[in-house]
Design a protein around this motif. Structure first.
Motif, PDB file in Angstrom:
ATOM      1  N   CYS A 142       0.837  -1.198   0.000  1.00  0.00           N
ATOM      2  CA  CYS A 142       0.000   0.000   0.000  1.00  0.00           C
ATOM      3  C   CYS A 142       0.878   1.256   0.000  1.00  0.00           C
ATOM      4  O   CYS A 142       1.998   1.252   0.494  1.00  0.00           O
ATOM      5  CB  CYS A 142      -0.889  -0.049   1.230  1.00  0.00           C
ATOM      6  SG  CYS A 142      -1.782   1.451   1.580  1.00  0.00           S
ATOM      7  N   CYS A 145       0.310   2.314   4.209  1.00  0.00           N
ATOM      8  CA  CYS A 145       0.708   1.371   5.247  1.00  0.00           C
ATOM      9  C   CYS A 145       1.505   0.239   4.599  1.00  0.00           C
ATOM     10  O   CYS A 145       1.820   0.293   3.420  1.00  0.00           O
ATOM     11  CB  CYS A 145      -0.513   0.844   5.993  1.00  0.00           C
ATOM     12  SG  CYS A 145      -1.626  -0.151   4.987  1.00  0.00           S
ATOM     13  N   CYS A 152      -5.808  -3.090   0.860  1.00  0.00           N
ATOM     14  CA  CYS A 152      -6.287  -1.757   1.263  1.00  0.00           C
ATOM     15  C   CYS A 152      -7.295  -1.207   0.261  1.00  0.00           C
ATOM     16  O   CYS A 152      -8.243  -0.536   0.632  1.00  0.00           O
ATOM     17  CB  CYS A 152      -5.112  -0.796   1.428  1.00  0.00           C
ATOM     18  SG  CYS A 152      -4.171  -1.107   2.931  1.00  0.00           S
ATOM     19  N   HIS A 158      -8.037   3.457   3.316  1.00  0.00           N
ATOM     20  CA  HIS A 158      -7.700   4.882   3.317  1.00  0.00           C
ATOM     21  C   HIS A 158      -8.633   5.627   2.377  1.00  0.00           C
ATOM     22  O   HIS A 158      -9.032   5.094   1.350  1.00  0.00           O
ATOM     23  CB  HIS A 158      -6.257   5.089   2.865  1.00  0.00           C
ATOM     24  CG  HIS A 158      -5.308   4.068   3.424  1.00  0.00           C
ATOM     25  ND1 HIS A 158      -4.887   4.088   4.722  1.00  0.00           N
ATOM     26  CD2 HIS A 158      -4.731   2.974   2.860  1.00  0.00           C
ATOM     27  CE1 HIS A 158      -4.069   3.051   4.938  1.00  0.00           C
ATOM     28  NE2 HIS A 158      -3.972   2.355   3.821  1.00  0.00           N
TER      29      HIS A 158
END
Ligand SMILES: [Zn+2]
Length: 180
Positions: A142, A145, A152, A158
Motif C-alpha cells: 500500500c 501502510c 487496502c 484509506h
C-alpha cells in the motif's frame, strides 16, 4: 505533451478504452521496433487521472528512465509520451534484453523516492509482459501502510483524500531533496 491538463473525472468507458488503446499502441511499437518495450504510467487513485500531481510524478519518472538507459548504455530506439485524460503515458523502445531492463526498473521502483508512484511495465520483443512474480517479488504494498496494496483497495482502508495527500507530500519531499 500539452502544458494544460484536463483535471476532470474520467468515465469507466474512457478508462476501458484507454487500456485497449494502450495495448494496441504497444503492439504497434513492438512490430515497428522489434526490441524490448517499456510502457510507463503513473499510479493515480481516484477519478482524476490527468492533473498537476500526476504530470509531475510522470516527469520525474521519465527523467529517471532516461538516466537508467544512459547509465546502462542501452540505446533508446524511440520514445514518446502522451497526455491523455486517462493519465500520462510513455513508451520507450530500448535495445537491451527484457529481463535486464525489468530488473533495472524494479530496482528503480524500489529505490527512487517516487518509485512507488510509478507503474513501469516491461514487454519482451514478442509482447510478453514480464511480471513481478517472475522475479520472485511480492505484490506491491500500500502507498500508506505496509499491507498489500490490493487489500487496502478492497477494504477501502484509506480515503482518496488521504492517498492524494500522501502522494503530494512524497512528491514535495522528493522535489525538495532534488533541489537541496
Ligand atoms: Zn494501506
Amino acid at each position: 505533451m500539452t502544458p494544460r491538463f484536463e483535471d476532470r473525472a474520467v468515465t469507466l468507458p474512457e478508462l476501458l478504452a484507454s487500456r485497449d488503446a494502450r495495448q494496441a499502441r504497444q503492439t504497434a511499437w513492438l512490430q515497428r521496433h522489434g526490441v524490448t518495450l517499456i510502457s510507463f504510467t503513473v499510479v493515480a487513485p481516484g477519478p482524476v487521472k490527468d492533473c498537476d500531481l500526476t504530470r509531475r510524478i510522470f516527469s520525474h519518472g521519465l527523467l529517471a528512465l532516461d538516466a537508467l538507459a544512459t547509465r546502462a548504455g542501452w540505446p533508446v530506439k524511440a520514445r514518446a509520451s502522451f497526455a491523455f485524460v486517462t493519465g500520462p503515458e510513455a513508451l520507450i523502445a530500448i535495445n537491451a534484453p527484457a529481463p535486464a531492463v525489468k530488473q533495472a526498473t524494479i530496482s528503480l521502483e524500489q529505490t527512487h523516492p517516487l518509485g512507488r508512484l510509478w507503474d513501469i511495465d516491461v514487454l519482451t520483443p514478442h509482447g510478453e509482459i514480464l511480471s513481478r512474480q517472475q522475479f520472485s517479488l511480492p505484490p506491491r504494498t500500500c502507498l500508506i501502510c505496509s499491507r498489500p496494496a490490493a487489500l487496502c483497495v478492497r477494504e477501502q482502508t484509506h480515503t482518496l483524500a488521504q492517498l492524494l495527500a500522501h502522494m503530494e507530500a512524497r512528491l514535495n519531499d522528493a522535489e525538495h531533496a532534488t533541489h537541496a
